[in-house]
Design an enzyme around this catalytic site. Structure first.
Site, short mmCIF file in Angstrom:
data_model
loop_
_atom_site.label_atom_id
_atom_site.label_comp_id
_atom_site.label_asym_id
_atom_site.label_seq_id
_atom_site.Cartn_x
_atom_site.Cartn_y
_atom_site.Cartn_z
N LYS A 19 -19.60 12.73 20.16
CA LYS A 19 -20.43 12.89 18.95
C LYS A 19 -21.22 14.18 18.96
CE LYS A 19 -23.21 9.37 18.81
NZ LYS A 19 -22.90 8.45 19.89
N LYS A 192 -8.72 -1.91 13.37
CA LYS A 192 -9.67 -3.03 13.36
C LYS A 192 -11.02 -2.69 14.02
CE LYS A 192 -8.33 -6.35 11.76
NZ LYS A 192 -7.69 -7.62 11.99
N CYS A 384 -30.97 28.72 40.96
CA CYS A 384 -32.13 27.90 41.29
C CYS A 384 -32.06 27.44 42.75
CB CYS A 384 -32.26 26.75 40.30
SG CYS A 384 -33.97 26.24 40.10
N HIS A 510 -32.27 29.31 35.24
CA HIS A 510 -30.98 28.69 34.90
C HIS A 510 -30.29 29.49 33.79
CE1 HIS A 510 -31.16 24.95 37.23
NE2 HIS A 510 -32.47 25.07 37.08
N GLU A 512 -27.37 29.48 32.84
CA GLU A 512 -26.31 28.75 32.12
C GLU A 512 -26.77 28.27 30.75
OE1 GLU A 512 -27.87 27.77 34.84
OE2 GLU A 512 -28.05 25.59 35.04
N1 GLN Z 1 -35.50 21.71 44.03
C1 GLN Z 1 -35.78 23.07 43.77
C2 GLN Z 1 -37.18 23.27 43.21
O1 GLN Z 1 -37.78 22.33 42.75
C3 GLN Z 1 -34.75 23.68 42.85
C4 GLN Z 1 -34.70 23.08 41.48
C5 GLN Z 1 -33.46 23.42 40.73
O2 GLN Z 1 -32.48 23.86 41.30
N2 GLN Z 1 -33.44 23.16 39.43
O3 GLN Z 1 -37.68 24.36 43.18
#
Ligand code: GLN
Length: 549
Positions: A19, A192, A384, A510, A512
């Site tokens: 969805k 159905k 991260c 991040h 991504e």
């Molecule tokens: N655990 C790590 C922190 O809190 C990395 C967190 C993560 O990778 N999103 O800093």
């Protein structure tokens, strides 16, 4: 606000019908007509947000620009459209009840009995309108999570029924995404389950206007007519949404072939420009006709789950599309490495990525993999926790800091190269110490990251608690690590690189979450570029890689 039109997307028969992708694809088609869209997801669970849910339960937690921890469907909304989602775009039952109960405690209901109808439903409707007021989009697409018939979704369905009544016909469109199973023994498609699911919707007072039928093949005209008759829908509004195996980015194009955009626009009286999906068509062509393949290992904790690293997989694919290469993702479980060593797990791999994560399971396996990537000069991308592990690896093996670690993993480490900030330590017990959402980062001239972004300053989304410990910065830099990006005040290290390696980048944020199919995130784009080169090197092992620095 008065001009915003609304599309509600519900799901029938079972979950996992896509969805979110369907809602996002509708948005991309409307944008193809020059209209502006905004999207919103309603999640019928009682958690306030998915931030505290295990990836086993929920898949990835998608972080918005403004720091909300949301459902991964919001990632599809951003990848398929130009809209930027915010905390207003993600609403759970938990949030609704929290708001209603808080108001009740304040005496905000003036002594009334507080009930699901009207108080909970009013709160839901107000969230729909709040987003419309904030964005002023031509069309707002709201996806109702869960499956029609679930007890949990009833207040949401009642709220959107009322909402449609208030807004009036032609301002609200109901799309029901449903499944038409093929029963092999009879070699027949079955309508159905869909009939029953639409019946459930109509019991609540919602008549779907359009059926989007997920099926492993196209529905023929007879089938469509039958569904139309029994579900009380116009025959041309019964659309095949055949399984697409090549790439999800073809879905908007396939909907358009079924006439979805025309039907939606006619119904809502929307005027737009003629459809232009040429950039999507190019993208799909590039994805479907790769000139080569690169194999990228994603070394994580939830490798067996499809959705735990969804945005990372998508971002890798965007990078691949840019270089017209197929990206084969090899999921490697860090705990397996920890127990059995690397062995042949990384044989023939052209790039290694370590995603984010929490807790200590698999950490030593990840560090071992990073050492392998560094020593074998395989392109490495740490995100991260992946960046934190890279820092630990460099500390231990290049800077001689034995047992270096993050205090999240080993509070008694002699070299806490990753730790909480002083000011965080004081407030830790009060919670809320996570750095969430977009933060600016200054890029250091002459670094790979600065080159990739092409600008001196950028912002990326964060979701973490621990940070690079500046106490060790100098020592680590002497050992070969290079800080390539930091917060504007210079205090928080955001990017590390190893200049003496073909491509070794770790980022505290991040990246991504900002990658789009038509605009790959710069570091993902360059990482795949480096993997393409590595693939070439592996094909011609005698060519010595040129020294970089
Ligand atoms: N655990 C790590 C922190 O809190 C990395 C967190 C993560 O990778 N999103 O800093």
């Amino acid at each position: 606000m008065a001009t915003t039109k609304f599309i509600f997307v519900t799901g029938g028969v079972c979950s996992s019908l896509g969805k979110g992708v369907a809602a996002a694809s509708i948005g991309s088609l409307l944008e193809g007509h020059g209209l502006s869209v905004t999207l919103q997801k309603f999640d019928p669970y009682l958690n306030v947000d998915p931030g505290t849910m295990s990836p086993y339960q929920h898949g990835e937690v998608y972080v918005t620009e403004d720091g909300a921890e949301t459902d991964l469907d919001l990632g599809y909304y951003e990848r398929f459209t130009h809209s930027t989602v915010s905390r207003l775009s993600s609403v759970s039952t938990g949030q609704i009840y929290e708001a209603v109960i808080r108001r009740e405690r304040r005496g905000g209901y003036l002594g009334k009995t507080v009930q699901v109808i009207p108080h909970v439903t009013d709160e839901i409707k107000s969230r729909i309108r709040l987003l419309a007021e904030n964005t002023g989009a031509d069309v707002q697409i709201c996806e109702i999570g869960g499956t029609v018939g679930d007890i949990e979704s009833i207040p949401f369905l009642e709220a959107i029924r009322q909402f449609a009544h208030e807004e009036g016909r032609r301002n609200v469109l109901f799309i029901h995404v449903t499944l038409i199973p093929h029963v092999r023994a009879a070699d027949e498609l079955k309508t159905k389950p869909t009939q029953h699911s639409v019946m459930k919707l109509r019991e609540i007072g919602i008549q779907p206007d359009l059926l989007l039928c997920r099926c492993d093949r196209d529905l023929d005209l007879d089938m469509k007519r039958k569904l139309a008759l029994f579900c009380n829908v116009q025959a041309e509004a019964v659309l095949s949404a055949r399984d697409i195996t090549s790439t999800i980015y073809e879905i908007p194009l396939s909907y358009s072939r079924e006439g979805l955009d025309r039907i939606v626009m006619d119904y809502l009286g929307l005027e737009g420009s003629p459809l232009d999906m040429s950039r999507w068509e190019d993208l799909v062509e590039r994805i479907k006709n790769p000139v080569g393949t690169v194999r990228v290992a994603v070394v994580g904790k939830y490798s067996e789950l499809q959705d735990a690293y969804r945005s990372i997989y998508e971002a890798l694919l965007h990078g691949g599309a840019h270089h017209q290469h197929r990206v084969e993702i090899v999921k490697v479980n860090a705990e397996d490495i920890e127990q059995h060593g690397i062995g042949g797990a990384l044989q023939g791999i052209h790039g290694i990525l370590i995603p984010g994560g929490f807790g200590n399971r698999g950490i030593e396996g990840k560090i071992e993999v990073i050492r392998y990537a560094r020593e074998n000069r395989i392109p490495f991308f740490g995100i991260c926790l992946g960046m934190q592990c890279a820092t630990i690896e460099i500390a231990r093996h290049l800077a001689g800091m034995e047992r270096a670690n993050s205090t999240e993993i080993d509070p008694n480490t002699p070299f806490p190269v990753i730790s909480l900030l002083e000011e965080q330590m004081k407030i830790e017990n009060m919670g809320g110490t996570m750095r969430l959402g977009a933060y600016h980062c200054h890029l250091v001239p002459g670094t790979r990251s600065r080159e990739a972004y092409g600008v001196p300053d950028m912002s990326e989304r964060h979701r973490h608690r621990y940070e690079f410990n500046n106490k060790y910065r100098e020592e680590l830099e002497e050992a070969g690590l290079r800080v390539a990006g930091a917060s504007p005040d210079g205090k928080l290290v955001e990017i590390i690189e190893l200049p003496d390696h073909p491509w070794f980048v770790g980022v505290q944020f991040h990246p991504e979450f900002t990658s789009r199919p038509l605009r790959p995130q710069p570091l993902f784009r360059e990482f795949i570029g480096a993997a393409v080169e590595e693939a070439e090197r592996q094909r011609h092992p005698l060519v010595v890689p040129k020294a970089e620095g």
